[in-house]
Every structure is written in C-alpha cells, then in structure tokens.
Design a protein around this motif. Structure first.
Motif, mmCIF file in Angstrom:
data_model
loop_
_atom_site.group_PDB
_atom_site.id
_atom_site.type_symbol
_atom_site.label_atom_id
_atom_site.label_comp_id
_atom_site.label_asym_id
_atom_site.label_seq_id
_atom_site.Cartn_x
_atom_site.Cartn_y
_atom_site.Cartn_z
ATOM 1 N N ASP A 10 4.710 5.752 5.351
ATOM 2 C CA ASP A 10 2.971 5.261 4.282
ATOM 3 C C ASP A 10 2.530 6.777 4.697
ATOM 4 O OD1 ASP A 10 0.654 4.890 2.930
ATOM 5 O OD2 ASP A 10 -0.255 4.532 4.584
ATOM 6 N N SER A 11 1.956 7.036 4.391
ATOM 7 C CA SER A 11 0.675 8.966 3.910
ATOM 8 C C SER A 11 -0.198 8.815 5.216
ATOM 9 C CB SER A 11 0.344 8.911 2.589
ATOM 10 O OG SER A 11 -0.696 8.147 2.934
ATOM 11 N N GLY A 15 -0.077 1.661 5.903
ATOM 12 C CA GLY A 15 1.105 1.085 5.736
ATOM 13 C C GLY A 15 1.222 -0.152 7.247
ATOM 14 N N TYR A 42 -2.114 10.871 -0.271
ATOM 15 C CA TYR A 42 -0.658 10.875 -1.238
ATOM 16 C C TYR A 42 -2.182 10.749 -2.346
ATOM 17 C CZ TYR A 42 3.711 10.992 0.998
ATOM 18 O OH TYR A 42 4.611 11.095 1.682
ATOM 19 N N CYS A 74 3.282 1.767 0.813
ATOM 20 C CA CYS A 74 2.281 2.656 0.222
ATOM 21 C C CYS A 74 2.239 2.697 -1.542
ATOM 22 C CB CYS A 74 2.489 4.203 0.460
ATOM 23 S SG CYS A 74 1.605 5.412 -0.224
ATOM 24 N N THR A 76 0.870 4.149 -4.177
ATOM 25 C CA THR A 76 1.044 5.528 -4.990
ATOM 26 C C THR A 76 2.445 6.170 -4.884
ATOM 27 O OG1 THR A 76 -1.210 5.865 -4.270
ATOM 28 C CG2 THR A 76 0.153 7.346 -4.815
ATOM 29 N N CYS A 188 -4.496 -0.562 -2.426
ATOM 30 C CA CYS A 188 -4.229 0.763 -1.489
ATOM 31 C C CYS A 188 -4.130 0.134 -0.054
ATOM 32 C CB CYS A 188 -5.055 1.855 -1.289
ATOM 33 S SG CYS A 188 -4.808 2.971 -0.081
ATOM 34 N N THR A 189 -2.785 0.140 0.597
ATOM 35 C CA THR A 189 -2.215 -0.512 1.841
ATOM 36 C C THR A 189 -3.240 0.160 3.148
ATOM 37 O OG1 THR A 189 -0.481 1.815 2.567
ATOM 38 C CG2 THR A 189 0.383 -0.938 1.976
ATOM 39 N N HIS A 190 -4.219 0.764 2.685
ATOM 40 C CA HIS A 190 -5.102 1.247 3.659
ATOM 41 C C HIS A 190 -6.534 0.274 3.743
ATOM 42 C CE1 HIS A 190 -3.269 5.462 4.107
ATOM 43 N NE2 HIS A 190 -4.345 5.436 4.834
#
Length: 264
Positions: A10-11, A15, A42, A74, A76, A188-190
């Motif tokens: 992930d960024s 994740g 990202y 992620c 994106t 978004c995984t966040h």
C-alpha cells in the motif's frame, strides 16, 4: 515447511485493514507489509505517475522477498496498475477494488455512496463496476485526500477531530439524492481504520462496506493446499523511506505482528 511470505502493498498504513482480515483467516501466514512512504499519498497523484511507479516497485519487491503471492492492498494502485503488475510478474497478484457489488446487494434505498481518494473515484474501473453490479442504483462518489491523512494520524495515536469526518461525509450526503444513501463503500483501504468515526459522523445510520473479507478469502483460495510454517513468526514492515514519522508507527505495526521494520 514453505516459509514464503504473502506480500501486502500500500502507499501507507491503509493496507493494514486488509492484512487484519487475512490474518484472521490465515493465522500462520508469514507476512511482509510494504508501505510506499516515499510515494505517499497516491490519491493525489496522476494516473501516469502511479502506472509507472507501482509495477516497477513491485518488481523490486518480488525479487527481494520472493513472495508466494502479492496483495495490492490499495484501491488507487489496483484500479490503475493491477493489469500491468499481473503482466509483469509470474506469481498471483490480488487487487483491491471498490466493493460496489456487495453494497448493491444490501442497499434498500438503491442509493450508494462511494468514498475513496480522488484518483480512485474518477477511474473508469469504478464506472464499470457500477454498471455491472449496481445498474439499478444511484451511485454517488466523493474523493477525500484528507480522510487518508486522518486514518494515518489515528495510527500515530493522534485523536482526529469528529467535525472533519462530518464535513467529509457531507461531500456524499450533500449531493442530489445523497439524503437517501443507506450504504457507503469504503473505496480506500485507509478508511476502515476510521470506520467508527465515520459511522458516528453520518447524519443517519448507514452500512459501511469494504472488500477486505473478500480479499482474505481470495488469498485462502489461491494458497489452498500450500504448506505454511507452524507459526507466522514476526512479520516484516518495509518502508520505501523511513523517518521519525514512520518509526513512530512501531506500536501500531506491532499489533499486526509486524515487528521488524526495515527500509527497501
């Protein structure tokens, strides 16, 4: 026993929401978790930047860690670069896409919100998912880079301001038909990392859905019949750039069994 890890990418720390679901299903899974801290975030980057960066970086990571499988945790990166990564690497690659299909299955009002980064919500991939799986629904979208920052801050132990979540959700509920939203896709995984704060800020009760459970099942399917170590052991947390900010994540990473931070 086969000690090859599953590599999660992930960024940033988003994740971890996918990793948690996978660890619950596969507790003996060795893990390498990679945060592209040098490229974070990202969601505000162009498609061209992400399409060039992600496949090259994952190629380096595959060479270094020899994973049995890679999870692009992620949305994106997945919506932009998943096909290119799969073409470049000779191993299974699992992507993360907005959970529009499960959202459509549970929505009663047939109005769904998609909350993601700016880069994700504008992708044709999202148009295709909406057409294929939510054709009878109104699908509203809103992109928020700030929500990514709020989730990262929470992992650093910084209490977020509830008013910020209400304002961000206003980008969905304030649209035409937004008052009828009953299901929101965390694209978004966040965002599942701040699911409690989002639920508390919503103007009325809504269901929040994401793809983490489905990704965990996909990992289990693709690794079925493979050997695992007796225990997962300490996982690795890898950063593409390290500084005091990333080092401060150590307590949060430890909760996911990631005890060995290192730099790519």
């Amino acid at each position: 026993m086969d000690s090859r890890p599953v590599l999660f990418f992930d960024s940033g720390v988003g994740g971890l929401s996918v990793l948690a679901a996978a660890q619950a299903l596969l507790p003996r899974m060795p893990v390498v978790y990679v945060a592209d801290s040098a490229g974070f975030p990202y969601g505000t980057k162009s498609e061209a930047e992400i399409a060039a960066r992600v496949p090259a970086l994952l190629g380096r990571l595959a060479e270094r860690y020899r994973p049995r499988l890679i999870v692009i945790a992620c949305n994106t990166a997945s919506t932009i670069a998943l096909a290119a990564v799969r073409s470049a690497l000779d191993l299974p690659v699992v992507g993360t896409v907005p959970a529009i299909k499960p959202a459509a299955l549970i929505s009663k009002t047939r109005v769904i919100g998609v909350l993601g980064t700016d880069a994700t919500v504008r992708q044709p991939y999202v148009d295709d998912l909406a057409r294929r799986f939510a054709g009878d629904c109104t699908v509203l979208r809103h992109g928020s880079a700030e929500l990514v920052e709020l989730a990262e801050a929470k992992l650093h132990g910084i209490a977020p301001d509830p008013a910020r979540f209400a304002e961000i959700l206003g980008g969905l509920f304030g649209q035409s038909d937004g008052a009828r939203i009953d299901t929101i896709v965390n694209a978004c995984t966040h965002f599942p990392l701040v699911s409690d704060e989002l639920a508390a800020a919503a103007p009325h009760p809504v269901a929040f859905v994401d793809g983490s459970a489905g990704i965990a099942r996909r990992i289990a399917f693709l690794t079925a019949g493979q050997d695992w170590p007796e225990t997962a052991g300490d996982g690795r947390a890898v950063f593409t750039a390290r500084d005091a900010t990333t080092d401060a994540l150590a307590p949060a990473l430890a909760r996911f069994g990631l005890m060995r931070p290192e730099t790519l």
